[in-house]
Design a protein around this motif. Structure first.
Motif, PDB file in Angstrom:
ATOM      1  N   PHE A   1      44.204  35.673  38.431  1.00  0.00           N
ATOM      2  CA  PHE A   1      42.779  36.002  38.535  1.00  0.00           C
ATOM      3  C   PHE A   1      42.511  36.632  39.895  1.00  0.00           C
ATOM      4  N   ALA A   2      41.800  37.746  39.904  1.00  0.00           N
ATOM      5  CA  ALA A   2      41.440  38.416  41.155  1.00  0.00           C
ATOM      6  C   ALA A   2      40.077  37.916  41.602  1.00  0.00           C
ATOM      7  N   PRO A   3      39.858  37.850  42.916  1.00  0.00           N
ATOM      8  CA  PRO A   3      38.576  37.325  43.401  1.00  0.00           C
ATOM      9  C   PRO A   3      37.453  38.354  43.271  1.00  0.00           C
ATOM     10  N   LEU A   4      36.265  37.847  43.036  1.00  0.00           N
ATOM     11  CA  LEU A   4      35.083  38.711  43.036  1.00  0.00           C
ATOM     12  C   LEU A   4      33.952  37.939  43.684  1.00  0.00           C
ATOM     13  N   GLU A   5      33.150  38.642  44.459  1.00  0.00           N
ATOM     14  CA  GLU A   5      31.911  38.061  44.945  1.00  0.00           C
ATOM     15  C   GLU A   5      30.821  39.080  44.671  1.00  0.00           C
TER      16      GLU A   5
ATOM     17  N   LEU B   1      26.950  32.443  37.509  1.00  0.00           N
ATOM     18  CA  LEU B   1      27.825  33.544  37.912  1.00  0.00           C
ATOM     19  C   LEU B   1      28.258  34.391  36.718  1.00  0.00           C
ATOM     20  N   THR B   2      27.820  34.003  35.525  1.00  0.00           N
ATOM     21  CA  THR B   2      28.214  34.732  34.323  1.00  0.00           C
ATOM     22  C   THR B   2      27.384  35.995  34.147  1.00  0.00           C
ATOM     23  N   VAL B   3      26.076  35.854  34.337  1.00  0.00           N
ATOM     24  CA  VAL B   3      25.191  37.014  34.196  1.00  0.00           C
ATOM     25  C   VAL B   3      25.545  38.104  35.230  1.00  0.00           C
ATOM     26  N   PRO B   4      25.736  37.746  36.529  1.00  0.00           N
ATOM     27  CA  PRO B   4      26.133  38.784  37.492  1.00  0.00           C
ATOM     28  C   PRO B   4      27.502  39.384  37.160  1.00  0.00           C
ATOM     29  N   PHE B   5      28.413  38.559  36.631  1.00  0.00           N
ATOM     30  CA  PHE B   5      29.737  39.066  36.288  1.00  0.00           C
ATOM     31  C   PHE B   5      29.634  40.072  35.142  1.00  0.00           C
ATOM     32  N   ALA B   6      28.859  39.723  34.129  1.00  0.00           N
ATOM     33  CA  ALA B   6      28.681  40.649  33.001  1.00  0.00           C
ATOM     34  C   ALA B   6      28.072  41.963  33.501  1.00  0.00           C
ATOM     35  N   ARG B   7      27.119  41.871  34.393  1.00  0.00           N
ATOM     36  CA  ARG B   7      26.504  43.068  34.968  1.00  0.00           C
ATOM     37  C   ARG B   7      27.534  43.878  35.763  1.00  0.00           C
ATOM     38  N   PHE B   8      28.358  43.189  36.549  1.00  0.00           N
ATOM     39  CA  PHE B   8      29.366  43.881  37.351  1.00  0.00           C
ATOM     40  C   PHE B   8      30.349  44.638  36.453  1.00  0.00           C
ATOM     41  N   VAL B   9      30.751  43.984  35.359  1.00  0.00           N
ATOM     42  CA  VAL B   9      31.703  44.619  34.441  1.00  0.00           C
ATOM     43  C   VAL B   9      31.097  45.882  33.838  1.00  0.00           C
TER      44      VAL B   9
ATOM     45  N   PHE C   1      22.595  45.868  49.208  1.00  0.00           N
ATOM     46  CA  PHE C   1      23.317  44.684  48.713  1.00  0.00           C
ATOM     47  C   PHE C   1      24.725  45.098  48.302  1.00  0.00           C
ATOM     48  N   PRO C   2      25.625  45.225  49.277  1.00  0.00           N
ATOM     49  CA  PRO C   2      26.952  45.773  48.979  1.00  0.00           C
ATOM     50  C   PRO C   2      27.777  44.806  48.136  1.00  0.00           C
ATOM     51  N   GLU C   3      28.648  45.350  47.318  1.00  0.00           N
ATOM     52  CA  GLU C   3      29.604  44.535  46.557  1.00  0.00           C
ATOM     53  C   GLU C   3      30.969  45.181  46.679  1.00  0.00           C
ATOM     54  N   TRP C   4      31.959  44.403  47.067  1.00  0.00           N
ATOM     55  CA  TRP C   4      33.316  44.937  47.163  1.00  0.00           C
ATOM     56  C   TRP C   4      33.991  44.853  45.797  1.00  0.00           C
ATOM     57  N   GLN C   5      34.927  45.761  45.568  1.00  0.00           N
ATOM     58  CA  GLN C   5      35.807  45.661  44.409  1.00  0.00           C
ATOM     59  C   GLN C   5      36.747  44.462  44.615  1.00  0.00           C
ATOM     60  N   PRO C   6      37.327  43.923  43.518  1.00  0.00           N
ATOM     61  CA  PRO C   6      38.197  42.744  43.666  1.00  0.00           C
ATOM     62  C   PRO C   6      39.312  42.937  44.701  1.00  0.00           C
ATOM     63  N   SER C   7      39.919  44.117  44.762  1.00  0.00           N
ATOM     64  CA  SER C   7      41.002  44.291  45.745  1.00  0.00           C
ATOM     65  C   SER C   7      40.439  44.250  47.164  1.00  0.00           C
ATOM     66  N   GLN C   8      39.207  44.722  47.339  1.00  0.00           N
ATOM     67  CA  GLN C   8      38.566  44.622  48.656  1.00  0.00           C
ATOM     68  C   GLN C   8      38.187  43.167  48.961  1.00  0.00           C
TER      69      GLN C   8
ATOM     70  N   ARG D   1      29.603  44.143  58.078  1.00  0.00           N
ATOM     71  CA  ARG D   1      29.469  45.377  58.820  1.00  0.00           C
ATOM     72  C   ARG D   1      30.845  45.955  59.174  1.00  0.00           C
ATOM     73  N   MET D   2      31.701  45.084  59.716  1.00  0.00           N
ATOM     74  CA  MET D   2      33.050  45.476  60.117  1.00  0.00           C
ATOM     75  C   MET D   2      33.824  45.997  58.903  1.00  0.00           C
ATOM     76  N   LEU D   3      33.780  45.254  57.805  1.00  0.00           N
ATOM     77  CA  LEU D   3      34.527  45.653  56.613  1.00  0.00           C
ATOM     78  C   LEU D   3      33.943  46.914  55.989  1.00  0.00           C
ATOM     79  N   GLY D   4      32.624  47.010  55.976  1.00  0.00           N
ATOM     80  CA  GLY D   4      31.994  48.201  55.414  1.00  0.00           C
ATOM     81  C   GLY D   4      32.461  49.462  56.128  1.00  0.00           C
ATOM     82  N   LEU D   5      32.532  49.380  57.458  1.00  0.00           N
ATOM     83  CA  LEU D   5      32.987  50.540  58.238  1.00  0.00           C
ATOM     84  C   LEU D   5      34.450  50.856  57.930  1.00  0.00           C
ATOM     85  N   LEU D   6      35.295  49.824  57.883  1.00  0.00           N
ATOM     86  CA  LEU D   6      36.734  50.053  57.686  1.00  0.00           C
ATOM     87  C   LEU D   6      37.044  50.479  56.251  1.00  0.00           C
ATOM     88  N   PHE D   7      36.379  49.866  55.268  1.00  0.00           N
ATOM     89  CA  PHE D   7      36.565  50.313  53.881  1.00  0.00           C
ATOM     90  C   PHE D   7      36.095  51.772  53.756  1.00  0.00           C
TER      91      PHE D   7
END
Lengths: 439, 439
Positions: free
Chosen positions: A37-41, A84-92, B10-17, B328-334
């Motif tokens: 499983f890959a992390p997501l926030e 966290l399901t609704v945001p995940f579905a939206r992200f997908v 409201f930034p969101e990183w990809q799972p690899s990020q 902020r730091m990650l946003g700049l580097l990504f």
């Protein structure tokens, strides 16, 4: 400032409890990653209209307003996510073009619900979710895998053993259809109230809201009473004499889940045909989890298979997932005194300061120890050594270093030995705070 | 659902990020704990009146409202915290009776500000703070320690080198007093705008808002121009011919900070007398941090000594702290393509599935590998091996396991070897995703 107070429903752990929580989150992450499983926030907010797509949760949502904002329309209002399901579905849906499917992710974040707080029920709490979604169709075997991941994840924690209760929506819906009930969802919602209102109340509900006869209500209750740690539940269902193709499909699926878990971790899982999960988006296997000794507080980890949560136009992403109620679990265990850290701070060594002029030399000792992974503090002031030792004692710091003597003392045993900061190493068990819990 | 979109700010990183971010947070935690900082997580909300104690931040606050709540009075309104210092000060006051002082804590959490989003400026962002507070008085040496912790913490990250710029409020205030200015805070606020409005603008401000003469404004600007990586800055200040006891105290403190950092990590720290930090609660050393190559985006890590932030009645808890702007730091580097993970998923091995009947056997292989800490997925379906290998390739999974052959293939080199799931181990470098960045 007057002395501030806590806010009901917004729990805060003491730092030593936060160390326990972090240890638990690290272990969960580790297990989830072992399964790929890959992390997501995701962001904490979603557009309000997204959060309100399911009418029954609307009362729980916290809406945001910028203090200085003009009166804004509800259209672009934001609310805090309540799971966290609704945001995940939206992200997908938002990133479907760049994700690779099936997509496995875990997500460990706070969620917020404006509900009335109770023991183990908070307004702000931490959840740890795993989900697997695929494009168009999702193979059934992922419904088998999810409880095995959870068994490994919770089994690696210093908590009491858990039992995962599993059911299958197709089984119930097929059974209700086979019985001749025309509104299986209403029947499901009635049976979901079994814990709250008892068999008599459920029978009444089945008759008033699901159009059941007395005999049909009795059959529904008989189904809900079936529970077994192995495939024998299928015989018990067959004995009720109802037949329906969807029922057969659900039975076959549930047998596969139960048998795979029995091989993987005997005793982990039980087929329990009263498990309904009130939310209506589940379409296959459903899971609830009891912590042994804490059954009366209900499920600490729930989820299931869903087919229609993430859809946009022709795009459809069926999934299966489960959510661990971390705050709930920890709140119960902290409250019962069943989980604690062996010390209040990460610190393993306190370097005593003989006098302020020696502080730079003490800092060099500390830097040397830290460079080898030993958490070290330098004493705040050059008090008498007795007071510096008590400083360490109050925090549970096990070792005090004496610069002048070139020695380190285990203040629990009083044993003091010659030591060199470039080579001395504490026993592995003392290096970090230990977590004291079950197992 | 229509296809959802991102929300500005409201930034969101990809799972690899997110894997990169987690790695960075793990390293920060590790360094903070080596210095004996205990973890703390506070609730996301504070009473609105607490958040508004400093008038100038009021426009930034997000206020919460339960969707179904009665119109509530502003008295008990809650807002999302806009930093981690205010909640920490509140926590210290609330729990002063059970904490042991000096109290060292780190805190890594999201904060929210309703500001207009810009590059590297978000409405929701992650901060990593450390603070040390004591009861009544706080020894100065903690102001020396904080930048050393930050030097170690940021130095352990795969990011460009940083430079910590340090100044001392006493030095500036003493200098302004020694010059004869009666409102040193107004002078400080004027000098704080140097980057934005230039020397001419600051001189004007000093004359209009701080009552400075042209000569006094010139002296203030001369002080702000002084910068040195060692104690020589003190000579440059002396050459300006201003004398004041508070100035001398500030000079002596800043010399200690600079010299200790020079011994600990040469090149890390520079005394820069233009650093003011606009917020008026700082009372001693102040810190800002530039990432080399990204100077134009401003400070990524700031803080200082404060004496009056946590006070209630006769209780007073002076402190010193600093906050890393992680998002902020990650946003700049990504954004610059300067930081990435070597693969998209934690998975190290994909077990190929020859046919669905073999899936349980494939799961046993996977369980065996996971049991030894090797992250493993089983292929989603029994497609042709070529397709299963491409499944691994697309995610950057380095190894594919073939059940029938009892072999594992490194799909980057094509090398395939006999392997036993109870003993085969990948090279350490392949076990987890690597973080590709500077250093």
């Amino acid at each position: 400032m007057t002395r501030p107070t806590s806010i009901s429903g917004f729990p805060e752990w003491q730092p030593s409890q936060r160390m326990v929580e972090q240890d638990i989150l690290d272990r969960l992450r580790s297990t989830f990653e072992l399964y790929g499983f890959a992390p997501l926030e995701t962001r904490a907010v979603e557009p309000l209209d997204q959060l309100l797509r399911k009418g029954e949760t609307s009362k729980e949502v916290y809406v945001l307003r910028r203090l200085q904002a003009e009166a804004s329309s509800e259209d672009d209002a934001l609310g805090l996510h309540f799971d966290l399901t609704v945001p995940f579905a939206r992200f997908v849906l938002e990133h479907a073009g760049r994700l690779t499917f099936p997509f496995r992710r875990y997500q460990i974040q706070k969620v917020w619900r404006g509900e009335r707080p109770q023991e183990g029920r908070y307004r702000e709490f931490l959840q740890a979710d795993i989900d697997i979604v695929d494009r168009d169709t999702l193979p059934f075997h992922y419904e088998v895998e999810i409880p095995l991941v959870i068994g490994d994840a919770l089994g690696a924690l210093p908590i009491p053993p858990v039992r995962i209760q599993v059911n299958n929506r197709k089984l119930c819906e097929g059974f209700y259809r086979g019985l001749g009930l025309e509104d299986p969802e209403a029947a499901l919602r009635a049976v979901d109230k079994l814990d709250k209102i008892g068999p008599g109340g459920v029978a009444d509900l089945l008759m008033t809201t699901a159009g059941a006869s007395q005999a049909q209500a009795k059959a529904c209750l008989a189904l809900a009473e079936i529970s077994a740690p192995d495939a024998s539940f299928a015989d018990a269902v067959a004995a009720l004499g109802v037949s329906d193709p969807l029922l057969d499909e659900g039975l076959a699926e549930l047998v596969r889940v139960v048998e795979a878990a029995r091989e993987h971790t005997p005793g982990l899982l039980v087929a329990d045909l009263r498990i309904a999960r009130g939310l209506d988006y589940y379409t296959g296997t459903v899971y609830e989890t009891l912590m042994l000794g804490y059954e009366k507080y209900g499920s600490i980890c729930s989820g299931g298979r869903y087919d229609n949560l993430a859809t946009a136009g022709a795009d459809r992403f069926p999934g299966v997932g489960i959510s661990i109620g971390v705050s709930r679990m920890l709140g119960l265990l902290f409250g019962a005194g069943a989980l604690a850290a062996s010390r209040q701070v990460p610190t393993c060594v306190l370097v005593a300061v003989p006098n302020e002029d020696s502080r730079p030399e003490c800092e060099r000792i500390a830097a040397s120890l830290r460079g080898r992974g030993i958490a070290t503090e330098v004493a705040p002031s050059a008090q008498k050594y007795g007071k510096q030792i008590r400083f360490a004692e109050r925090r549970g710091i096990p070792y005090v270093w004496f610069l002048d003597a070139g020695q380190v003392r285990d203040i629990r045993s009083g044993e003091q030995v010659d030591a060199d900061a470039t080579s001395w190493t504490p026993p592995a068990d003392d290096l970090r705070p230990r977590i004291l819990g079950a197992s």
